[in-house]
Design a protein around this motif. Structure first.
Motif, mmCIF file in Angstrom:
data_model
loop_
_atom_site.group_PDB
_atom_site.id
_atom_site.type_symbol
_atom_site.label_atom_id
_atom_site.label_comp_id
_atom_site.label_asym_id
_atom_site.label_seq_id
_atom_site.Cartn_x
_atom_site.Cartn_y
_atom_site.Cartn_z
ATOM 1 N N UNK A 1 1.143 -0.979 -0.039
ATOM 2 C CA UNK A 1 0.121 -0.173 0.414
ATOM 3 C C UNK A 1 0.863 1.226 0.135
ATOM 4 N N UNK A 2 0.403 2.228 -0.629
ATOM 5 C CA UNK A 2 1.401 3.778 -0.366
ATOM 6 C C UNK A 2 1.854 3.804 1.272
ATOM 7 N N UNK A 3 2.269 4.823 1.162
ATOM 8 C CA UNK A 3 2.829 4.985 2.854
ATOM 9 C C UNK A 3 1.853 5.920 3.947
ATOM 10 N N UNK A 4 1.800 5.975 4.848
ATOM 11 C CA UNK A 4 2.781 4.974 5.264
ATOM 12 C C UNK A 4 2.474 3.872 5.941
ATOM 13 N N UNK A 5 0.924 2.431 5.728
ATOM 14 C CA UNK A 5 0.906 1.881 5.809
ATOM 15 C C UNK A 5 2.066 0.972 5.858
ATOM 16 N N UNK A 6 3.170 0.777 4.214
ATOM 17 C CA UNK A 6 4.425 -0.222 4.802
ATOM 18 C C UNK A 6 4.631 -0.603 6.462
ATOM 19 N N UNK A 7 4.898 0.788 6.390
ATOM 20 C CA UNK A 7 5.629 0.261 7.584
ATOM 21 C C UNK A 7 5.035 0.347 9.607
ATOM 22 N N UNK A 8 3.175 -0.357 9.081
ATOM 23 C CA UNK A 8 2.772 -1.315 10.172
ATOM 24 C C UNK A 8 3.063 -2.547 9.540
ATOM 25 N N UNK A 9 3.019 -2.971 8.828
ATOM 26 C CA UNK A 9 3.660 -4.215 8.236
ATOM 27 C C UNK A 9 4.346 -5.090 9.135
ATOM 28 N N UNK A 10 4.984 -5.024 10.035
ATOM 29 C CA UNK A 10 5.471 -5.625 10.663
ATOM 30 C C UNK A 10 5.324 -5.483 12.108
ATOM 31 N N UNK A 11 4.005 -4.425 12.124
ATOM 32 C CA UNK A 11 3.479 -4.561 13.388
ATOM 33 C C UNK A 11 3.372 -5.971 14.540
ATOM 34 N N UNK A 12 3.978 -5.815 15.380
ATOM 35 C CA UNK A 12 3.924 -7.252 16.021
ATOM 36 C C UNK A 12 2.003 -7.679 16.273
ATOM 37 N N UNK A 13 1.934 -9.398 16.133
ATOM 38 C CA UNK A 13 0.433 -9.712 16.886
ATOM 39 C C UNK A 13 0.153 -9.714 17.437
ATOM 40 N N UNK A 14 1.227 -9.724 18.694
ATOM 41 C CA UNK A 14 0.585 -9.648 20.497
ATOM 42 C C UNK A 14 1.777 -8.030 20.399
#
Length: 204
Positions: free
Chosen positions: A187-200
């Motif tokens: 997706x366009x920025x800034x969503x790629x920044x959240x691709x590593x957001x942990x499940x927990x």
């Protein structure tokens, strides 16, 4: 720090411009969605009208082998050949989704319904052999997600979901893939920044 991250994620999803729900679109759950049943979910919208919205969660693989419940479909189902859980509603019903082969005329193929380019909803009344010849792979999902009139719009407005187009390969992603992260990343920025957001978050 975790609370600040959650708060920021929630504000981001509320502020972002989002697409409109429609067949062939994905509902990507916000990093901090409150309903834990939909954590890191990617839901393909199959039907959307004034009366109802139906979707299938692409991310929940069960431990049940397709061979044990619907063996006739093995020739068409992509690996891993497991039954996926499409949602909490009517889990006795099975939904078929797949990626049509290049060159297949979807409009002229009665058991295929186009959702997006090469992305199809499959009528499971068809013969599995016919379907196997028409698709590059498919998945079988037990159950589906359902929203009443206005309910999904409210959840999107609250920042629970981000609406983006689906790619045909989304329905047959390899078992080792993290579809939620992959969709976020493209997706366009800034969503790629959240691709590593942990499940927990509490574990980090």
């Amino acid at each position: 720090m975790g609370n600040v991250y959650n708060f920021s994620a929630d504000r981001l999803f509320v502020a972002l411009e989002r697409g409109e729900p429609a067949p062939g679109m994905l509902l990507v759950s916000a990093p901090d969605i409150q309903n834990e049943d939909y954590t890191r979910s990617v839901i393909l919208v199959v039907e959307h009208n004034e009366a109802i919205t139906l979707g299938v969660n692409l991310t929940r693989r069960s431990e049940i082998a397709v061979f044990n419940v619907l063996p006739d479909w093995i020739s068409a189902v992509a690996k891993p050949q497991a039954l996926y859980i499409g949602g909490p509603m009517n889990q006795q019903a099975v939904v078929g989704l797949g990626m049509a082969r290049q060159g297949v005329d979807i409009a002229a193929t009665p058991f295929l319904k186009r959702l997006a380019p090469r992305l199809v909803h499959i009528n499971l009344q068809a013969q599995p052999e016919e379907v196997a010849e028409a698709v590059d792979g498919m998945r079988l999902f037990a159950g589906y997600c359902e929203w009443a009139p206005g309910q999904l719009d409210e959840e999107i407005e609250a920042g629970d979901w981000y609406v983006v187009p689906a790619l045909p390969g989304d329905v047959i992603m390899p078992g080792r893939a993290d579809l939620w992260s992959d969709v976020m990343r493209r997706q366009p920025m800034p969503l790629p920044l959240f691709s590593t957001y942990p499940a927990h978050v509490e574990d980090n």
